[in-house]
Design an enzyme around this catalytic site. Structure first.
Site, PDB file in Angstrom:
ATOM      1  N   SER A  44       0.880  -1.055  -0.079  1.00 24.04           N
ATOM      2  CA  SER A  44      -0.168   0.098  -0.053  1.00 24.04           C
ATOM      3  C   SER A  44       0.794   1.134  -0.132  1.00 24.04           C
ATOM      4  CB  SER A  44      -0.896   0.136   1.075  1.00 24.04           C
ATOM      5  OG  SER A  44      -0.377   0.844   2.194  1.00 24.04           O
ATOM      6  N   ILE A  45       0.146   2.168  -0.341  1.00 21.25           N
ATOM      7  CA  ILE A  45       0.830   3.630  -0.400  1.00 21.25           C
ATOM      8  C   ILE A  45       1.342   4.156   1.241  1.00 21.25           C
ATOM      9  CG2 ILE A  45      -1.227   4.874   0.108  1.00 21.25           C
ATOM     10  CD1 ILE A  45       0.049   7.018  -2.299  1.00 21.25           C
ATOM     11  N   LYS A  46       0.777   3.528   1.959  1.00 22.55           N
ATOM     12  CA  LYS A  46       1.158   3.960   3.372  1.00 22.55           C
ATOM     13  C   LYS A  46       2.533   3.478   3.806  1.00 22.55           C
ATOM     14  CE  LYS A  46      -2.874   5.794   4.536  1.00 22.55           C
ATOM     15  NZ  LYS A  46      -3.327   7.392   4.869  1.00 22.55           N
ATOM     16  N   ASP A  47       3.317   2.757   3.099  1.00 27.42           N
ATOM     17  CA  ASP A  47       4.577   2.449   3.530  1.00 27.42           C
ATOM     18  C   ASP A  47       5.350   3.692   3.337  1.00 27.42           C
ATOM     19  OD1 ASP A  47       3.691  -0.155   3.254  1.00 27.42           O
ATOM     20  OD2 ASP A  47       5.018  -0.965   1.681  1.00 27.42           O
ATOM     21  N   THR A  77      -1.814   1.584   6.835  1.00 29.38           N
ATOM     22  CA  THR A  77      -0.801   2.233   7.798  1.00 29.38           C
ATOM     23  C   THR A  77      -0.171   1.281   8.753  1.00 29.38           C
ATOM     24  OG1 THR A  77      -1.583   4.338   7.518  1.00 29.38           O
ATOM     25  CG2 THR A  77      -0.040   4.385   9.326  1.00 29.38           C
TER      26      THR A  77
END
Length: 328
Positions: A44-47, A77
């Protein structure tokens, strides 16, 4: 001399692919490009933000050896926090609403995190709300560090420094629209700020699920009563305002419901071979709405925030979709 790789899994975060959709654009004048954030190791983009925030906390002494990472999360997240905690040797405690998919919950536990499930229906500010629960745990836990993704200025800064420049370079500056839903607001705010600095004519469109307060706040600048995150789509929209969100960077908001989000995600898998989550479907729905109205050559870029593998028991399960009256 043999040169063996010396990188850790953290070095693979970001620099994700951006591809053009081959079939789904409803208008021959419009090209839709999607950034595949599922290619990061936490899928995911939360990395991006979690790595950036934790590294800053280590440098500034806010997170020390033996520390405990605590965060409220809708899953992604949390996955990033749990993954990075495992690598760095920190304990990790995560709170989340009960609508979070079982796949997400299991992934956090697989990384060794402790999870606490809170009712999605809990009102903002109430003791049982997942954000307040994380604050309570952090206050009681020695050596704790809370990522504080909703109100941490490092959240949009991470996207300003990474996601925005990547998209600008990949598109060679040829962008007419940038589309991204928001929860913390970090992705849309940081990325949009960078893109608009390069080209102020780029229009930023935010899809927002029905039930979230963001659409009405954008239009009236008043916080509506009765906002709730009890819709099914995960990770976007909100029942409270966040400091990471900058509405001044948004040109328009398109409201979207669960059915339209999930049907778009299912089409994406079956027509484009891309398995992405419900928030990706929300973003894609907004792209299709823009494309249908275009009368000139248009390039739309959007984010696919995470992998559809996290939702196999939900939006890609016909029985679950039928049970919740989400099939068209």
């Amino acid at each position: 001399m043999v040169h063996l790789p010396d990188k850790s899994i953290l070095d693979t975060i970001g620099n994700t692919p951006l591809v053009k959709l081959q079939k789904m654009s409803p208008n021959p004048l419009v090209d839709i490009f999607v950034k595949l954030e599922s290619f990061s190791p936490g899928a995911s983009i939360k990395d991006r933000i979690v790595k950036f925030i934790i590294e800053d906390a280590e440098k500034t002494g806010k997170l020390k050896k033996g520390g405990v990472i605590i965060e409220n999360t809708s899953g992604n997240t949390g996955a990033a926090a749990a993954m990075i905690a495992a690598i760095k040797g920190y304990r990790c405690i995560l709170t989340m609403p009960d609508k979070v998919s079982l796949e997400k919950q299991n992934a956090l536990q697989a990384f060794g995190a402790e999870i606490i499930i809170c009712p999605t229906s809990a009102a903002p500010g109430s003791k049982e709300h997942y954000v307040e629960k994380a604050k309570e745990i952090a206050a009681k836990t020695p050596l704790s560090f809370r990522i504080n993704q909703y109100d941490n200025p490092l959240n949009p800064l991470a996207h300003y420094l990474s996601t925005g420049p990547e998209i600008w370079k990949q598109m060679e500056g040829n962008i007419d629209y940038f589309v991204a839903a928001a929860s913390t607001g970090g992705t849309i705010s940081g990325t949009s700020r960078y893109l608009k600095e390069q080209d102020p004519t780029i229009k930023v469109i935010m899809p927002d699920p029905v039930g979230s307060i963001f659409a009405e706040y954008f239009r009236t600048k008043k916080i509506p009563e009765g906002g709730s995150c009890t819709y099914f789509v995960e990770g976007i929209g909100e029942d409270h305002l966040t400091q990471a969100m900058d509405f001044d960077l948004v040109d328009d908001v398109i409201q979207v419901n669960d059915s339209k989000s999930f049907q778009a995600a299912r089409r994406l898998a079956r027509e484009e071979g891309i398995l992405a989550g419900g928030s990706s479907g929300s973003n894609l729905f907004a792209c299709l709405e823009i494309a249908q109205k275009a009368t000139e050559r248009t390039r739309i870029v959007t984010i696919l925030p995470d992998s559809g593998l996290k939702y196999l028991s939900k939006i890609f399960d016909d029985e679950w979709m039928l049970k919740n009256h989400l099939m068209q």
